[in-house]
Design an enzyme around this catalytic site. Structure first.
Site, PDB file in Angstrom:
ATOM      1  CG  ASP A   1       4.234   3.899   1.770  1.00  0.00           C
ATOM      2  OD1 ASP A   1       5.051   2.963   1.678  1.00  0.00           O
ATOM      3  OD2 ASP A   1       3.053   3.747   2.138  1.00  0.00           O
TER       4      ASP A   1
ATOM      5  CE  LYS B   1       1.442   1.050   0.757  1.00  0.00           C
ATOM      6  NZ  LYS B   1       0.515   1.301   1.873  1.00  0.00           N
TER       7      LYS B   1
END
Length: 819
Positions: A678, A682
């Site tokens: 995750d 980003k």
């Protein structure tokens, strides 16, 4: 004398006839009334259909019985409201009409031919029944009433079905008839007239308005009132634009422009006779007689920039082009003389400045006649290649802005064309007259309603719309819907209309053309059988003429993310916290931006990096100003920020993971957070935004957990096995603490490389203090050097993420779409 005209909707029943009689009675105190009537509602349509059936040789008798029954029912309901003599007279009128109609239809059926003069006699029967019935009702009210024969009193010229007023002849005939018989009310049939030979002629379909104008002009009436079923003329067709506004005043010129370009309340030929003799006209509502209505007169106060937006539909655009047009005198006159000979009305004309082409609009029904006539007229030029083959575009419409005030204001045309662009409408041709009172654009028929809707938003209501379709109604999606519901009043106060039309989850799609009630959407989701798809949403948008559709993807599904380009191409803005699209292949990353630009849609994804923190917006602003990203480091996961802060306090890894999952900080599968992917996504988004050409495989990722821990386990099994790592991770925390450091999960960009990893930071390091679900980003650029720009705030939780998505949704407002 006052002239009052009542249309078919005002004469739909005996009750409506009596309401009209009451309105007439109220106006008798000042001066006599000339009362012009249409046929009862639906009667003329029946006559048209009867004529067509007879012409085709089809059995028309059942429909004839329906027509007879309609009139018998009206008379039966009115019997107690009529004097005996007037009831008998009405019966005689009805029987004579039935005999005449039966004979004429029989002749049409036998010959399978219906000449125009016979068709005119048939179609004009309904108004004569209205006159007989209304005359009887007024007499019963003890009002001195006389019925005048419109065929004898209203004179016209031209063909039998679409005649033009002969005012001098009508003035003489009407004056003589009125002088012969003094009365309080003179009742006349609309729609019908007679030519110089005394033959019955019609004034064009829906021509009763025109009849009233002719009567008013012929007797120099003090006022002409057109009574219908709406309060007046509106800024747009209220059936198409819910926010249409009543216009209190129009000049004659404005009214003529609006009626010509499709305003349904006025017949296009009505205003001419009234303007000629400066007779004011009022459009009034029979169902709301106290409403002031719309006044049409000679006053031109120019108080409004635009008075109305109208449309004329079902047109074809014909273009005559070729070198034979340039510099050749008389070519244009030949084009339009040909149309005149064939009695084809031309709605709009435009010519290129090079004189190379002439384009004009005709009714779609007249296209074949026009095309054949032009090809015959220019046969030699076409054969000699002096003219190109006729270019024909079918299924077109004209959208027009109308207003005397346009002459005093700059930028009206620019705003008009910007509105059409916003509605994603392609402009085919443009025309504006030298008075600058109107400006028109030819558009595709299918886009006409969207064009009118957006233009009305921008010129009148000033309430831009956001038409929302949400996919993914889990934690973040549900919170977003709750925020939408709470903010409705706030948005309305700021003239923004946000409506949720669709909500989808993995099982079903709920759609509502009136907008979904956000207080009860969960209950309505149960039992929905339709599935989420681009086709379903696009069809809904098309059917309901939504002009600013926004797809909000609150899932983490790759399958949905890979459809963004298709949604953008279909006219949807896309707003999402889903990171899958921006971290897919570089080709897809570039495609999304290209498609959004080509289709003038917005792709907004602020929450993919910092939840509610404006990371993307800030970085894009710096790059637009010529800055350059030099380095970056930050804590990009609110869930890991919270977990590492708790681990620092001695809470066990399994315990803090379960707690974060229960609080909604982590994904449903905590391994999505603990794996570091995750954060890697980003970081990749930030890297790509800064111009680095990287893929996800280029990001070095260190997982929080050992790579070989619980492979292939379900979420439940993983959570059950996680306590096995408690002591392992506690040792890492203790080792860092012994060195005066704390563990944090950091994303870094340096020297064109990306890395995410667990790092031991000195206590005085700025990121060492970041915990409890906060995000912190240190951005080093050429402008922010050596001290970086730091963004810090909560990056976890449904409310923060939903608020960030809400902010992106607001950026899809029409006035922001050029950004």
């Amino acid at each position: 004398m006052r002239v009052l005209k009542f249309g078919g909707s005002s004469l739909a029943s005996v009750e409506r006839f009596l309401e009209v009689a009451g309105i007439v009675k109220q106006q008798l105190s000042a001066e006599p009334v000339g009362l012009v009537l249409s046929a009862p509602q639906g009667v003329t349509n029946l006559l048209v259909e009867l004529t067509d059936l007879a012409f085709l040789g089809t059995d028309y008798l059942p429909l004839l019985q329906q027509w007879q029954q309609r009139l018998e029912t009206l008379q039966s309901e009115a019997k107690d409201k009529l004097l005996a003599a007037d009831n008998e007279a009405l019966t005689l009128v009805r029987e004579q009409q039935f005999a005449q109609l039966s004979a004429q239809l029989q002749g049409v059926a036998l010959l399978q031919y219906c000449p125009d003069h016979i068709k005119a006699r048939i179609l004009g029967l309904g108004e004569q029944f209205s006159v007989a019935l209304m005359t009887g009702l007024l007499k019963k009210l003890q009002i001195d009433t006389i019925a005048l024969d419109s065929v004898a009193c209203v004179k016209s010229q031209g063909d039998y079905l679409n005649a033009v007023a002969d005012i001098p002849a009508s003035e003489a005939a009407l004056g003589a008839a009125i002088a012969k018989q003094q009365a309080q009310v003179y009742v006349m049939a609309g729609f019908v007239s007679s030519n110089s030979n005394g033959e019955l002629c019609l004034l064009g379909r829906n021509g009763s308005d025109y009849s009233a104008a002719i009567v008013a002009a012929s007797i120099r009436a003090s006022v002409c009132e057109i009574w219908t079923d709406v309060d007046g003329v509106y800024s747009a067709d209220p059936r198409q634009v819910k926010q249409a506004q009543l216009i209190d005043h129009l000049s004659y010129d404005e009214a003529m422009e609006l009626s010509y370009f499709g305003a349904k309340v006025l017949h296009p030929k009505t205003i001419g006779p009234l303007a000629r003799y400066q007779i004011p006209c009022y459009i009034k509502n029979t169902l709301n007689p106290s409403a002031p209505g719309t006044c049409i007169d000679a006053n031109n106060n120019g108080d409004s920039l635009v008075k109305g937006i109208s449309s004329l539909e079902h047109l074809a655009l014909i273009t005559v082009s070729g070198p034979g047009l340039k510099g050749v005198v008389g070519m244009a006159s030949r084009v339009f003389a040909t149309m005149a000979r064939e009695q084809v009305s031309v709605s709009l004309i435009t010519q290129s400045s090079s004189e190379f082409s002439i384009s004009f609009c005709v009714a779609q029904l007249d296209l074949n006649v026009a095309k054949k006539a032009l090809e015959t007229e220019f046969e030699l030029e076409l054969q000699g290649k002096l003219l190109r083959p006729l270019a024909i575009q079918s299924d077109m419409a004209i959208v027009s802005l109308v207003g005397d005030g346009m002459r005093q204001h700059r930028g009206v045309a620019a705003k008009f064309f910007a509105s059409l662009s916003q509605a994603r409408v392609n402009i085919v041709a443009i025309a504006q007259d030298s008075s600058e009172r109107s400006i028109s654009a030819v558009v595709e028929q299918k886009s006409c309603r969207n064009a009118v809707k957006v233009c009305h938003e921008n010129f009148f209501s000033h309430v831009p719309s956001i038409d929302v379709f949400l996919v993914g109604c889990g934690v973040v999606g549900s919170e977003l819907l709750a925020q939408f519901e709470r903010q409705q009043q706030f948005l309305q106060q700021r003239n923004v209309r946000l409506t949720v039309y669709g909500i989808a989850n993995s099982k079903a799609l709920l759609q509502d053309a009136q907008g979904i009630n956000l207080a009860s959407w969960q209950q309505r989701m149960d039992g929905q059988k339709q599935q989420f798809s681009l086709e379903a949403l696009s069809q809904f948008v098309q059917d309901n003429h939504l002009t600013n559709p926004v797809l909000i993807d609150c899932t983490s599904a790759e399958a949905v993310a890979m459809q963004y380009a298709d949604f953008l191409a279909a006219g949807f803005h896309v707003v999402t916290p889903n990171k899958k699209a921006n971290t897919a292949s570089l080709d897809y990353y570039r495609q999304l931006r290209l498609v959004a630009q080509q289709h003038r849609r917005r792709f907004l994804y602020e929450t993919t990096v910092g939840a509610g923190l404006p990371v993307i917006d800030f970085l894009q602003g710096l790059l637009n100003a010529g800055d350059e990203l030099m380095a970056f480091e930050g804590i990009l996961s609110g869930s890991l920020s919270y977990m590492f802060g708790e681990l620092e306090q001695g809470v066990a890894l399994s315990e803090v993971t379960a707690k974060a999952k229960a609080m909604g900080f982590t994904e449903p599968d905590p391994r999505d957070d603990l794996s570091g992917m995750d954060v890697a996504r980003k970081l990749l988004i930030l890297a790509r935004e800064s111009g680095l050409q990287l893929d996800l495989s280029d990001v070095t990722v260190e997982s929080v957990l050992p790579n070989d821990f619980a492979p292939g386990a379900s979420v439940a099994d993983f959570m059950a096995q996680l306590p096995e790592l408690n002591s392992w991770f506690a040792d890492k925390v203790a080792a860092a603490k012994s060195e005066g450091k704390v563990l944090r999960y950091i994303g870094e960009i340096a020297n064109g490389q990306c890395k995410v990893s667990v790092k031991a930071l000195d206590l005085n390091h700025p990121l060492a203090k970041v915990k409890d679900g906060e995000n912190a980003l240190a951005i080093h650029t050429r402008y922010y050097q050596p001290i970086p720009f730091v963004l810090r705030g909560y990056g976890a939780g449904a409310a923060v993420t939903a608020a960030g998505v809400f902010g992106d949704v607001m950026r899809t407002l029409g006035w922001q779409q050029e950004m």
